[in-house]
Motif scaffolding. Structure first.
Motif, short mmCIF file in Angstrom:
data_model
loop_
_atom_site.label_atom_id
_atom_site.label_comp_id
_atom_site.label_asym_id
_atom_site.label_seq_id
_atom_site.Cartn_x
_atom_site.Cartn_y
_atom_site.Cartn_z
N MET A 1 10.86 8.66 -2.83
CA MET A 1 9.73 7.79 -3.12
C MET A 1 9.88 7.23 -4.53
O MET A 1 9.83 7.95 -5.49
N GLU A 2 10.03 5.96 -4.62
CA GLU A 2 10.18 5.31 -5.91
C GLU A 2 8.80 4.98 -6.45
O GLU A 2 7.94 4.49 -5.73
N LEU B 1 4.44 11.43 4.15
CA LEU B 1 4.13 11.17 2.75
C LEU B 1 4.28 12.44 1.91
O LEU B 1 4.78 12.40 0.78
N ALA B 2 3.86 13.57 2.46
CA ALA B 2 3.97 14.85 1.73
C ALA B 2 5.41 15.26 1.51
O ALA B 2 5.74 15.93 0.51
N ALA B 3 6.29 14.87 2.41
CA ALA B 3 7.70 15.25 2.28
C ALA B 3 8.32 14.69 1.02
O ALA B 3 9.29 15.25 0.49
N GLU B 4 7.76 13.58 0.51
CA GLU B 4 8.31 12.95 -0.68
C GLU B 4 7.41 13.10 -1.90
O GLU B 4 7.72 12.56 -2.96
N ASP C 1 -5.54 -0.07 0.19
CA ASP C 1 -4.10 -0.03 -0.02
C ASP C 1 -3.32 0.53 1.17
O ASP C 1 -2.13 0.82 1.06
N THR C 2 -4.00 0.68 2.31
CA THR C 2 -3.37 1.33 3.46
C THR C 2 -2.05 0.66 3.85
O THR C 2 -0.99 1.31 3.89
N ALA C 3 -2.10 -0.62 4.18
CA ALA C 3 -0.90 -1.31 4.66
C ALA C 3 0.19 -1.34 3.60
O ALA C 3 1.36 -1.06 3.88
N GLU C 4 -0.20 -1.63 2.37
CA GLU C 4 0.79 -1.73 1.29
C GLU C 4 1.53 -0.42 1.07
O GLU C 4 2.76 -0.39 0.93
N VAL C 5 0.78 0.67 1.04
CA VAL C 5 1.41 1.98 0.80
C VAL C 5 2.33 2.36 1.95
O VAL C 5 3.46 2.85 1.73
N LEU C 6 1.89 2.17 3.18
CA LEU C 6 2.71 2.57 4.33
C LEU C 6 3.96 1.68 4.46
O LEU C 6 5.02 2.16 4.88
N GLU C 7 3.84 0.43 4.09
CA GLU C 7 5.02 -0.42 4.07
C GLU C 7 5.98 0.01 2.97
O GLU C 7 7.20 0.12 3.18
N ARG C 8 5.44 0.25 1.81
CA ARG C 8 6.27 0.56 0.64
C ARG C 8 6.87 1.95 0.70
O ARG C 8 8.03 2.15 0.35
N ARG C 9 6.10 2.91 1.18
CA ARG C 9 6.53 4.31 1.12
C ARG C 9 7.24 4.77 2.39
O ARG C 9 8.18 5.58 2.31
N LEU C 10 6.77 4.32 3.53
CA LEU C 10 7.33 4.81 4.79
C LEU C 10 8.09 3.74 5.56
O LEU C 10 8.55 3.98 6.68
N ASN C 11 8.20 2.57 4.95
CA ASN C 11 8.93 1.45 5.57
C ASN C 11 8.38 1.07 6.94
O ASN C 11 9.13 0.65 7.83
N LEU C 12 7.08 1.23 7.14
CA LEU C 12 6.47 0.80 8.38
C LEU C 12 6.39 -0.72 8.42
O LEU C 12 6.14 -1.37 7.39
N SER C 13 6.62 -1.28 9.58
CA SER C 13 6.52 -2.73 9.73
C SER C 13 5.07 -3.14 9.94
O SER C 13 4.21 -2.31 10.28
N LYS C 14 4.80 -4.41 9.75
CA LYS C 14 3.45 -4.92 9.99
C LYS C 14 3.05 -4.68 11.45
O LYS C 14 1.88 -4.40 11.75
N ARG C 15 3.98 -4.80 12.37
CA ARG C 15 3.68 -4.56 13.77
C ARG C 15 3.29 -3.10 14.00
O ARG C 15 2.31 -2.81 14.71
#
Length: 411
Positions: free
Chosen positions: A1-2, A99-102, A385-399
């Motif tokens: 996690m950067e 998220l906890a793993a990182e 910040d839900t979408a932003e964090v999940l995209e940034r941290r877990l590489n989830l796509s918008k879909r």
């Protein structure tokens, strides 16, 4: 996690915190970490989020999004990102586990054992991240006859002894403090323990579970009153504004109100007497030493009240300041924020939300010369910040995020 922190000079830059806590003790601890530069993800239930968002009025009104957050919520949630995940759903619990793993730190204040059924208890998280510092905040600790009970500040002020020494003994009903101090004590102890465990983690690579309870924190904060009982065997009582071990150290009436006078030693007492009392008063054997003043407390109090009756508040405060005797007014909260010293210390910090809405907050109280506290984010709206964090941290796509929202996993 950067880390996304744009303030690298903070003490905890690069530290990642997963905050599953709500109300005050846990969020207070994580706000301290956030102010010191840690990246804090506040995990909230999509159905309303942190309980304190509705603990008002007063509310911060958001006309754009038609949301209202209570001032209570804003006091403990600065510098965090709000991520709405329903951990009761398997997909939600899995996201939190990822998220906890990182993460470096996880803070939670669920009932004892409450996260185990979701696979988010310490033992489960340790399997995916053995380095994690996992802090559990409860009312009564992880074990013992009260462990199953929910814990609220008011209850613990009573059960932990604080209310037995707060208020006037002749006024009947015991009093709590005017702020949820037991929650705040616990948040402070949690933050200290987390930082100690984080240092251990950095040195050894080993994580650990921290058991932080309101009950233990309140008992520890009995301080001199607890020590006096353990050593002297006498149970401390309510004494109003009087100090059990120092005299005079209390509120006194003056011509136009009240002042606090705190003579912490015999020299200060003598200096006060020189200004307000007849010659030789400080040498009276009944009052010459603090021990004797305690034994003759009532007689001394009567004399001082008589001496002060001809002074106004401003007159006596200036007089005592000039002779080196600690004294001060009893300010309202409005007076506090108007005080020139408070303003000089910069204790009010106004922060803008993403929509430009300004939120006033109270600053981190310690000035750090090399790694000062940073104020980067206003207390967030629910799920901001839900979408932003999940995209940034877990590489989830918008879909993927859209599908999880449709399934009720995300808010």
């Amino acid at each position: 996690m950067e880390s996304s922190s744009n303030h690298p000079n903070t003490a905890l830059a690069g530290v990642k915190v997963l905050d599953l806590s709500r109300v005050l003790a846990g969020p207070w601890a994580t706000q301290i970490l956030a102010d010191l530069g840690a990246e804090v993800f506040k995990i909230e239930n999509p159905k309303g989020g942190d309980d304190t968002r509705v603990w008002g009025p007063p509310f911060v009104d958001d006309e754009v999004n038609n949301r209202r957050d209570a001032a209570y919520y804003t006091c403990a949630n600065r510098n965090k990102e709000s991520v709405c995940i329903d951990l009761s759903k398997p997909d939600g619990a899995e996201l939190i586990k990822r998220l906890a793993a990182e993460a470096d730190i996880l803070v939670e204040n669920f009932k004892v054992g409450g996260l185990k059924k979701y696979g988010l208890d310490y033992d489960s998280i340790k399997e995916v991240n053995p380095r994690i510092v996992y802090c559990s905040v409860t009312g009564f600790s992880q074990s013992g006859p009260y462990a199953h009970r929910p814990g609220y500040d008011f209850l613990l002020q009573g059960m932990g002894g604080l209310m037995s020494i707060t208020g006037n003994s002749d006024e009947g009903e015991p009093l709590k403090a005017g702020v949820a101090v037991c929650d705040l004590f616990t948040g402070m102890y949690a933050a200290v323990a987390i930082l100690a465990a984080l240092n251990h983690q950095r040195v050894t690579g080993e994580g650990q579970h921290l058991d932080c309870s309101l009950m233990a924190s309140q008992v520890a904060m009995l301080a001199n009153q607890g020590a006096s009982f353990l050593i002297g065997g006498q149970v401390p009582k309510q004494m109003g504004n009087k100090h059990p071990s120092v005299v005079p150290y209390q509120v006194f009436p003056v011509a136009d109100g009240h002042v606090i006078i705190t003579c912490g030693n015999d020299r200060q007492f003598a200096a006060m007497c020189k200004e307000i009392a007849p010659p030789g008063f400080a040498e009276d054997p009944r009052f010459a030493t603090n021990e004797m003043r305690i034994l003759n407390r009532d007689a001394l109090e009567s004399e001082i009240i008589n001496f002060l009756s001809c002074f106004t508040r401003s007159e006596i405060l200036m007089l005592l300041e000039n002779c080196g005797v600690p004294a001060g007014p009893i300010n309202s909260i409005s007076d506090v924020f108007d005080d020139p010293q408070v303003q000089e210390m910069g204790m009010r910090i106004d922060l803008d939300r993403k929509d430009g809405q300004k939120i006033p907050t109270v600053a981190f109280p310690v000035q750090m010369s090399a790694t000062p506290a940073a104020y980067l984010k206003a207390p967030p709206t629910l799920g901001a910040d839900t979408a932003e964090v999940l995209e940034r941290r877990l590489n989830l796509s918008k879909r993927e995020i859209s599908e999880l929202r449709s399934a009720g996993v995300l808010g």
